[in-house]
Design an enzyme around this catalytic site. Sequence first.
Site, PDB file in Angstrom:
ATOM      1  N   THR A 136       1.165  -1.102  -0.163  1.00 31.96           N
ATOM      2  CA  THR A 136      -0.016  -0.175  -0.680  1.00 31.96           C
ATOM      3  C   THR A 136       0.805   1.092  -0.165  1.00 31.96           C
ATOM      4  O   THR A 136       2.391   1.165   0.682  1.00 31.96           O
ATOM      5  CB  THR A 136      -0.690   0.090   1.455  1.00 31.96           C
ATOM      6  OG1 THR A 136       0.125  -0.184   2.376  1.00 31.96           O
ATOM      7  CG2 THR A 136      -2.024  -0.814   1.012  1.00 31.96           C
ATOM      8  N   ASN A 149       1.848   4.660   1.535  1.00 33.55           N
ATOM      9  CA  ASN A 149       0.576   4.913   2.803  1.00 33.55           C
ATOM     10  C   ASN A 149       0.876   6.823   2.361  1.00 33.55           C
ATOM     11  O   ASN A 149       1.927   7.468   2.073  1.00 33.55           O
ATOM     12  CB  ASN A 149       1.295   5.123   3.739  1.00 33.55           C
ATOM     13  CG  ASN A 149       1.227   3.702   4.148  1.00 33.55           C
ATOM     14  OD1 ASN A 149       1.556   2.510   3.611  1.00 33.55           O
ATOM     15  ND2 ASN A 149       1.558   3.357   5.384  1.00 33.55           N
ATOM     16  N   GLU A 165      -4.206   4.083   3.077  1.00 35.41           N
ATOM     17  CA  GLU A 165      -3.185   3.618   2.050  1.00 35.41           C
ATOM     18  C   GLU A 165      -3.879   3.203   1.688  1.00 35.41           C
ATOM     19  O   GLU A 165      -4.682   1.970   1.555  1.00 35.41           O
ATOM     20  CB  GLU A 165      -2.512   2.472   3.371  1.00 35.41           C
ATOM     21  CG  GLU A 165      -3.481   2.588   4.147  1.00 35.41           C
ATOM     22  CD  GLU A 165      -2.098   0.814   5.330  1.00 35.41           C
ATOM     23  OE1 GLU A 165      -1.066   0.556   4.605  1.00 35.41           O
ATOM     24  OE2 GLU A 165      -3.100   0.290   5.796  1.00 35.41           O
TER      25      GLU A 165
HETATM   26  N1  RBF Z   1      -5.908  -4.164   8.525  1.00 44.37           N
HETATM   27  C1  RBF Z   1      -7.045  -4.728   9.083  1.00 44.37           C
HETATM   28  O1  RBF Z   1      -6.704  -5.510  10.684  1.00 44.37           O
HETATM   29  N2  RBF Z   1      -8.213  -5.479   9.072  1.00 44.37           N
HETATM   30  C2  RBF Z   1      -8.600  -4.725   7.762  1.00 44.37           C
HETATM   31  O2  RBF Z   1     -10.417  -5.170   8.244  1.00 44.37           O
HETATM   32  C3  RBF Z   1      -8.006  -4.372   6.848  1.00 44.37           C
HETATM   33  N3  RBF Z   1      -8.938  -4.367   5.424  1.00 44.37           N
HETATM   34  C4  RBF Z   1      -8.067  -3.659   4.414  1.00 44.37           C
HETATM   35  C5  RBF Z   1      -8.484  -3.958   3.173  1.00 44.37           C
HETATM   36  C6  RBF Z   1      -7.363  -2.920   2.417  1.00 44.37           C
HETATM   37  C7  RBF Z   1      -8.243  -3.238   0.708  1.00 44.37           C
HETATM   38  C8  RBF Z   1      -6.528  -2.562   3.014  1.00 44.37           C
HETATM   39  C9  RBF Z   1      -5.723  -2.185   0.936  1.00 44.37           C
HETATM   40  C10 RBF Z   1      -5.720  -2.874   4.059  1.00 44.37           C
HETATM   41  C11 RBF Z   1      -6.097  -3.274   4.786  1.00 44.37           C
HETATM   42  N4  RBF Z   1      -5.705  -3.536   6.210  1.00 44.37           N
HETATM   43  C12 RBF Z   1      -6.935  -4.033   7.150  1.00 44.37           C
HETATM   44  C13 RBF Z   1      -4.634  -3.099   6.269  1.00 44.37           C
HETATM   45  C14 RBF Z   1      -3.475  -3.667   6.584  1.00 44.37           C
HETATM   46  O3  RBF Z   1      -3.466  -4.420   8.004  1.00 44.37           O
HETATM   47  C15 RBF Z   1      -2.048  -2.794   6.184  1.00 44.37           C
HETATM   48  O4  RBF Z   1      -2.129  -2.121   4.837  1.00 44.37           O
HETATM   49  C16 RBF Z   1      -0.812  -3.991   6.422  1.00 44.37           C
HETATM   50  O5  RBF Z   1      -0.459  -4.466   7.406  1.00 44.37           O
HETATM   51  C17 RBF Z   1       0.099  -3.293   6.221  1.00 44.37           C
HETATM   52  O6  RBF Z   1       0.384  -2.062   7.166  1.00 44.37           O
HETATM   53 MG    MG Z   2       2.104   0.707   3.160  1.00 47.78          MG
END
Ligand code: RBF
Ligand code: MG
Length: 243
Positions: free
Chosen positions: A96, A98, A157
């Site tokens: 992602t 950020n 992100e």
């Molecule tokens: N992190 C969560 O803890 N719970 C989520 O439901 C969650 N959904 C996400 C959905 C998308 C489309 C993206 C791109 C990220 C999501 N993340 C979520 C964040 C993810 O944990 C994070 O991008 C990574 O841990 C990198 O920091």
């Molecule tokens: Mg990132």
Amino acid sequence: MVRRSTSKNAPVARVPRADAECELWTITRSFEAGTLAPSYVSNSQLLCLLVDVYIMYKLATQRPSMATPRHKLPIRMISTVVRGYGRGSRELGIPTANLCRETLQSSVDFDDLPCGIYWGFAKVGSGRTPESETPVCKAAISIGYNPTYKNEQKTVEPHLIADPADARRNASLCGETLLRDFYGETIRLSVVGFLRNELPFEGLEKLVAAIKKDIVDSERLCDGTDAFTRAEQEWVGSSEGVV
Ligand code: RBF
Ligand code: MG
């Protein structure tokens, strides 16, 4: 007053929450655009949707950061890409970009950005040469505290989704898009529609599976032919400011 099923009332077939939210969004938008077919919403569906509106209202009034104020979408942002927790690419295979809080230009203050998972469009790069810039990409976007990891800092992100014909579309370790590091580069992002609330997942596999579904949903929703969606894609590709 709409109620959930009780012993006195016949049970109501419930639409899954996330589906109900997408549905509501579609209905709201087409109602605004004057294109809503009266037959689109049946009575029982409408009842389920109203229950969900009520729940969302309760959530919104209890915890403002959990509100999903669709009326405030799209949210347009311009910022620079900063290093995140470094897990997206390395652990999950879902990199992602950020957004930097300090350089953020947005119509909504950083603290008021509504937490949740969204779909929209993003573009990264300086634009000085064609190679230094990504095309306008579809994006699956997370705004919030990554409850699986209990982050202390809120992050914005997007995961940029490459075109299916692009070899980088399946290049990440879990088969998603792997572009390059964007640290320090300018990013333009439009958060167009709500997908679901952020959730704490038990284990990385469940988190990755949920995000993969978000990516599929985002790809589909980004293809919407409505003027609203197309205008956001166009804005991301332009050099216009956020307001
Ligand atoms: N992190 C969560 O803890 N719970 C989520 O439901 C969650 N959904 C996400 C959905 C998308 C489309 C993206 C791109 C990220 C999501 N993340 C979520 C964040 C993810 O944990 C994070 O991008 C990574 O841990 C990198 O920091
Ligand atoms: Mg990132």
